[in-house]
Design a protein around this motif. Structure first.
Motif, PDB file in Angstrom:
ATOM      1  N   SER A 190       0.860  -1.182   0.000  1.00  0.00           N
ATOM      2  CA  SER A 190       0.000   0.000   0.000  1.00  0.00           C
ATOM      3  C   SER A 190       0.900   1.236   0.000  1.00  0.00           C
ATOM      4  O   SER A 190       2.090   1.148   0.310  1.00  0.00           O
ATOM      5  N   THR A 191       0.324   2.375  -0.354  1.00  0.00           N
ATOM      6  CA  THR A 191       1.169   3.548  -0.574  1.00  0.00           C
ATOM      7  C   THR A 191       0.583   4.817   0.027  1.00  0.00           C
ATOM      8  O   THR A 191      -0.616   4.897   0.317  1.00  0.00           O
ATOM      9  N   TRP A 192       1.482   5.793   0.195  1.00  0.00           N
ATOM     10  CA  TRP A 192       1.096   7.179   0.486  1.00  0.00           C
ATOM     11  C   TRP A 192       1.828   8.079  -0.514  1.00  0.00           C
ATOM     12  O   TRP A 192       2.955   7.779  -0.908  1.00  0.00           O
ATOM     13  N   PRO A 193       1.232   9.217  -0.879  1.00  0.00           N
ATOM     14  CA  PRO A 193       2.027  10.212  -1.595  1.00  0.00           C
ATOM     15  C   PRO A 193       3.133  10.734  -0.674  1.00  0.00           C
ATOM     16  O   PRO A 193       2.927  10.850   0.537  1.00  0.00           O
ATOM     17  N   VAL A 194       4.284  11.031  -1.227  1.00  0.00           N
ATOM     18  CA  VAL A 194       5.376  11.570  -0.417  1.00  0.00           C
ATOM     19  C   VAL A 194       4.921  12.831   0.312  1.00  0.00           C
ATOM     20  O   VAL A 194       5.248  13.042   1.488  1.00  0.00           O
ATOM     21  N   TYR A 195       4.117  13.655  -0.362  1.00  0.00           N
ATOM     22  CA  TYR A 195       3.670  14.922   0.231  1.00  0.00           C
ATOM     23  C   TYR A 195       2.907  14.673   1.536  1.00  0.00           C
ATOM     24  O   TYR A 195       3.031  15.439   2.487  1.00  0.00           O
ATOM     25  N   ARG A 196       2.117  13.609   1.584  1.00  0.00           N
ATOM     26  CA  ARG A 196       1.342  13.344   2.802  1.00  0.00           C
ATOM     27  C   ARG A 196       2.246  12.968   3.972  1.00  0.00           C
ATOM     28  O   ARG A 196       1.905  13.182   5.133  1.00  0.00           O
ATOM     29  N   CYS A 197       3.393  12.401   3.682  1.00  0.00           N
ATOM     30  CA  CYS A 197       4.328  11.994   4.731  1.00  0.00           C
ATOM     31  C   CYS A 197       5.211  13.148   5.205  1.00  0.00           C
ATOM     32  O   CYS A 197       5.920  13.012   6.211  1.00  0.00           O
ATOM     33  N   LEU A 198       5.185  14.264   4.479  1.00  0.00           N
ATOM     34  CA  LEU A 198       6.053  15.390   4.813  1.00  0.00           C
ATOM     35  C   LEU A 198       5.568  16.146   6.051  1.00  0.00           C
ATOM     36  O   LEU A 198       4.368  16.376   6.228  1.00  0.00           O
ATOM     37  N   ASN A 199       6.499  16.532   6.877  1.00  0.00           N
ATOM     38  CA  ASN A 199       6.282  17.481   7.962  1.00  0.00           C
ATOM     39  C   ASN A 199       7.277  18.614   7.747  1.00  0.00           C
ATOM     40  O   ASN A 199       8.427  18.379   7.367  1.00  0.00           O
ATOM     41  N   ALA A 200       6.841  19.844   7.983  1.00  0.00           N
ATOM     42  CA  ALA A 200       7.735  20.978   7.734  1.00  0.00           C
ATOM     43  C   ALA A 200       7.381  22.148   8.630  1.00  0.00           C
ATOM     44  O   ALA A 200       6.239  22.297   9.071  1.00  0.00           O
ATOM     45  N   GLU A 201       8.403  22.946   8.886  1.00  0.00           N
ATOM     46  CA  GLU A 201       8.227  24.218   9.602  1.00  0.00           C
ATOM     47  C   GLU A 201       8.888  25.295   8.757  1.00  0.00           C
ATOM     48  O   GLU A 201      10.088  25.238   8.490  1.00  0.00           O
ATOM     49  N   ILE A 202       8.076  26.264   8.292  1.00  0.00           N
ATOM     50  CA  ILE A 202       8.561  27.311   7.394  1.00  0.00           C
ATOM     51  C   ILE A 202       8.176  28.675   7.958  1.00  0.00           C
ATOM     52  O   ILE A 202       7.035  28.876   8.393  1.00  0.00           O
ATOM     53  N   ASP A 203       9.117  29.625   7.940  1.00  0.00           N
ATOM     54  CA  ASP A 203       8.842  31.000   8.357  1.00  0.00           C
ATOM     55  C   ASP A 203       8.748  31.886   7.117  1.00  0.00           C
ATOM     56  O   ASP A 203       9.657  31.911   6.290  1.00  0.00           O
ATOM     57  N   ILE A 204       7.619  32.610   7.003  1.00  0.00           N
ATOM     58  CA  ILE A 204       7.418  33.548   5.898  1.00  0.00           C
ATOM     59  C   ILE A 204       6.731  34.794   6.441  1.00  0.00           C
ATOM     60  O   ILE A 204       5.722  34.698   7.146  1.00  0.00           O
ATOM     61  N   GLY A 205       7.289  35.960   6.098  1.00  0.00           N
ATOM     62  CA  GLY A 205       6.650  37.222   6.465  1.00  0.00           C
ATOM     63  C   GLY A 205       6.435  37.394   7.959  1.00  0.00           C
ATOM     64  O   GLY A 205       5.428  37.972   8.383  1.00  0.00           O
ATOM     65  N   GLY A 206       7.359  36.887   8.754  1.00  0.00           N
ATOM     66  CA  GLY A 206       7.237  37.032  10.201  1.00  0.00           C
ATOM     67  C   GLY A 206       6.247  36.079  10.841  1.00  0.00           C
ATOM     68  O   GLY A 206       6.009  36.148  12.052  1.00  0.00           O
ATOM     69  N   ARG A 207       5.664  35.159  10.052  1.00  0.00           N
ATOM     70  CA  ARG A 207       4.728  34.173  10.578  1.00  0.00           C
ATOM     71  C   ARG A 207       5.344  32.780  10.492  1.00  0.00           C
ATOM     72  O   ARG A 207       6.207  32.510   9.650  1.00  0.00           O
ATOM     73  N   LYS A 208       4.907  31.920  11.379  1.00  0.00           N
ATOM     74  CA  LYS A 208       5.406  30.548  11.403  1.00  0.00           C
ATOM     75  C   LYS A 208       4.323  29.618  10.885  1.00  0.00           C
ATOM     76  O   LYS A 208       3.167  29.691  11.305  1.00  0.00           O
ATOM     77  N   TYR A 209       4.698  28.739   9.945  1.00  0.00           N
ATOM     78  CA  TYR A 209       3.753  27.823   9.325  1.00  0.00           C
ATOM     79  C   TYR A 209       4.241  26.388   9.510  1.00  0.00           C
ATOM     80  O   TYR A 209       5.442  26.115   9.467  1.00  0.00           O
ATOM     81  N   PHE A 210       3.280  25.478   9.695  1.00  0.00           N
ATOM     82  CA  PHE A 210       3.595  24.066   9.845  1.00  0.00           C
ATOM     83  C   PHE A 210       2.803  23.260   8.831  1.00  0.00           C
ATOM     84  O   PHE A 210       1.601  23.486   8.631  1.00  0.00           O
ATOM     85  N   LEU A 211       3.481  22.309   8.194  1.00  0.00           N
ATOM     86  CA  LEU A 211       2.827  21.358   7.306  1.00  0.00           C
ATOM     87  C   LEU A 211       2.573  20.085   8.092  1.00  0.00           C
ATOM     88  O   LEU A 211       3.495  19.505   8.671  1.00  0.00           O
ATOM     89  N   ASN A 212       1.326  19.659   8.103  1.00  0.00           N
ATOM     90  CA  ASN A 212       0.948  18.497   8.902  1.00  0.00           C
ATOM     91  C   ASN A 212      -0.121  17.705   8.151  1.00  0.00           C
ATOM     92  O   ASN A 212      -1.219  18.211   7.923  1.00  0.00           O
ATOM     93  N   ASP A 213       0.208  16.489   7.730  1.00  0.00           N
ATOM     94  CA  ASP A 213      -0.740  15.609   7.033  1.00  0.00           C
ATOM     95  C   ASP A 213      -1.396  16.323   5.846  1.00  0.00           C
ATOM     96  O   ASP A 213      -2.619  16.335   5.701  1.00  0.00           O
ATOM     97  N   SER A 214      -0.561  16.946   5.016  1.00  0.00           N
ATOM     98  CA  SER A 214      -0.955  17.595   3.754  1.00  0.00           C
ATOM     99  C   SER A 214      -1.582  18.975   3.920  1.00  0.00           C
ATOM    100  O   SER A 214      -1.914  19.619   2.920  1.00  0.00           O
TER     101      SER A 214
END
Length: 530
Positions: free
Chosen positions: A325-349
């Protein structure tokens, strides 16, 4: 609020606010085949786009096409649609009638306009319904509806783990005036009296409500986490993430298994399609997924694209040789990105916009959870079940309780008491590292187990039956002293350094730890190294 004498009948208006920077209607609206009609008078100034009654065949009619004497072409839906656009204080407002929302450019819509207006205009004691998303269980969305008007506190809403998506509330009662009802997320739906002259008044009133900051005083937790849905911001976040992956800057970007797995069934993970030819060399199997390994094996170093993250797959292979069985790589990604003085998190797509002060609070709470003094061996390439099974011979001071399920008092579910139990009354819950939804299951298990231990005699007696000699409770009929026990959250992680988990896992862990501490259990965390 409008007076009962106001000319006009009551209608349900749905209103969208367009972002700043759009000068002309055609820059945010694609009207297609709708006719345009200027509306200009002393009371109104705008444009009405409409399509008169049109016919369409209902999809269900074809099901009965073979039935004698039934003609599916005679089954016809008739409808019409319209959209009224007006400009107030250099901002465009779109009033939609029928299905016309799709005509508005998605990126032009002012996000959360309706939610803010409904919170500011609604009576804090007259809520009718809320929609929420629980971030401790990713994508768990629910609606709560009250049978009578209640305050927000009348709903089950945890400000640490629930995100407010939309609300429905009534306006405050005022003598001689009719109550309005507001429902809002991006758009605001308002049930009020309307005639051609009231559109401008409604738009002004809604915009004034949108500019107020009252909601921040009433609901100060609202802005600490919001799901990011602005397409331009999302594009910037994904562009920044892809650039970091391609450059090898992976400090705050990683892969994690996004679902709860039965690890005893897993043979490993791969990034290529397994071959069905037994003579052909199979793909390299990994005990866990890793972003560096994926980049190396796919030979994409320096040239990763967003499409590849969405289209490439992670394969989980099973010991019984069944179809992976499979998942898209994107769904497995976790990330923390700072843009424009704000903090963003990638969680389960999904991307989330998180207030910086809230991030600091969560990080401080996570750091305040003591590290356990327990010492457990490295797990190497073993999965969670194999690792725990091996402790039976190497660590006789621990009772291995993995996969020994016990019926709870409700009779509806079976849970583990724990994975390991020590003679010093350490209740140890172990989980192989994964995404937020995986770790949330671990924290939930620890909390439910502790509640059952304290409050269900039948649960304690069932645990007593399977505990080895030397580990048994002194008296399972007696409620134990919670402060004599330590609940240890143990995570098997291949990462170097101290135990680090996704941000939303820290939010979920805080929720569980606070509940455990209220019951007077001691709580620790433990990293099990590879």
């Amino acid at each position: 609020m409008v007076a009962t004498s106001t000319v006009g009948t009551r209608h349900r208006l749905t209103v969208f606010l367009i972002k700043e920077g759009y000068d002309k209607i055609d820059s945010f609206l694609s009207v297609g085949s709708l006719k345009a009609l200027p509306v200009s008078s002393a009371d109104a100034d705008g444009t009405l786009f409409f399509k008169s009654g049109f016919e369409s065949q209902p999809s269900w009619a074809t099901i009965f096409a073979e039935v004698p004497n039934f003609n599916p072409k005679s089954m016809v839906n008739r409808g019409s649609r319209a959209l009224y656009v007006t400009q107030i204080k250099d901002r465009w407002f779109c009033f939609t009638f029928g299905y016309t929302r799709h005509l508005i450019t998605e990126s032009a819509i002012e996000r959360n306009f309706g939610l803010i207006v409904a919170l500011n205009l609604g009576d804090p004691s007259a809520f009718k319904a809320i929609d929420k998303t629980n971030i401790s269980h990713v994508a768990l969305q629910s609606r709560e509806q009250a049978s009578r008007d209640v305050g927000f506190e009348g709903f089950e809403f945890d400000t640490d783990i629930d995100l407010l998506k939309s609300i429905t509330a009534k306006s405050p009662e005022v003598d001689g005036k009719e109550q309005e009802t507001y429902s809002g997320r991006d758009s605001i739906t308002i049930y009020t009296r309307v005639n051609i002259a009231t559109f401008a008044d409604v738009a002004r009133r809604l915009y004034k409500a949108y500019q107020r900051k009252t909601y921040r005083k009433l609901y100060p937790w609202l802005d600490k986490i919001t799901q990011e849905r602005d397409s331009t911001v999302l594009a910037s976040l994904e562009q920044a993430m892809v650039a970091k992956i391609s450059s090898g800057d992976l400090e705050k970007i990683w892969l994690a298994v996004p679902e709860i797995l039965n690890w005893e069934e897993i043979d490993g993970f791969t990034y290529r399609v397994p071959s069905t030819n037994p003579k052909k060399a199979g793909p390299l199997l990994h005990p866990d997924i890793d972003l560096n390994d994926w980049i190396t094996e796919t030979k994409l170093k320096g040239q990763v694209t967003l499409n590849q993250l969405h289209e490439r797959r992670v394969y989980r292979c099973f010991k019984d040789a069944s179809e992976p069985s499979t998942w898209p790589v994107y769904r497995c990604l976790n990330a923390e990105i700072d843009i424009g003085g704000r903090k963003y998190f990638l969680n389960d797509s999904d991307w989330y916009n998180v207030d910086g002060n809230y991030v600091k609070d969560i990080e401080a709470y996570y750091s305040s959870i003591p590290n356990s003094n327990l010492s457990l061996p490295q797990f190497g390439t073993k999965t969670e079940p194999a690792y725990l099974e091996g402790l039976k011979t190497t660590h006789p001071q621990l009772a291995v309780m993995d996969r020994k399920l016990i019926m709870t008092g409700s009779g509806k579910s079976r849970i583990e008491f724990c994975d390991l139990y020590s003679k010093n009354k350490d209740i140890i819950h172990v989980k192989q590292y994964g995404g937020s939804s995986v770790l949330s299951h671990l924290f939930s298990q620890a909390l439910v187990s502790a509640e059952c231990l304290l409050y269900e005699q039948s649960f304690r007696e069932s645990v007593q039956e399977i505990l080895p000699a030397g580990f048994k409770f002194s008296n399972p009929k007696q409620i134990p002293a919670a402060n004599a026990h330590t609940v240890c959250i143990a995570i098997m992680s291949k990462a170097k350094g101290p135990l680090e988990i996704p941000f939303f896992s820290k939010v979920s862990m805080k929720h569980a730890v606070k509940a455990l501490r209220r019951m007077e259990f001691k709580v620790t965390k433990l990293k099990i190294d590879r």
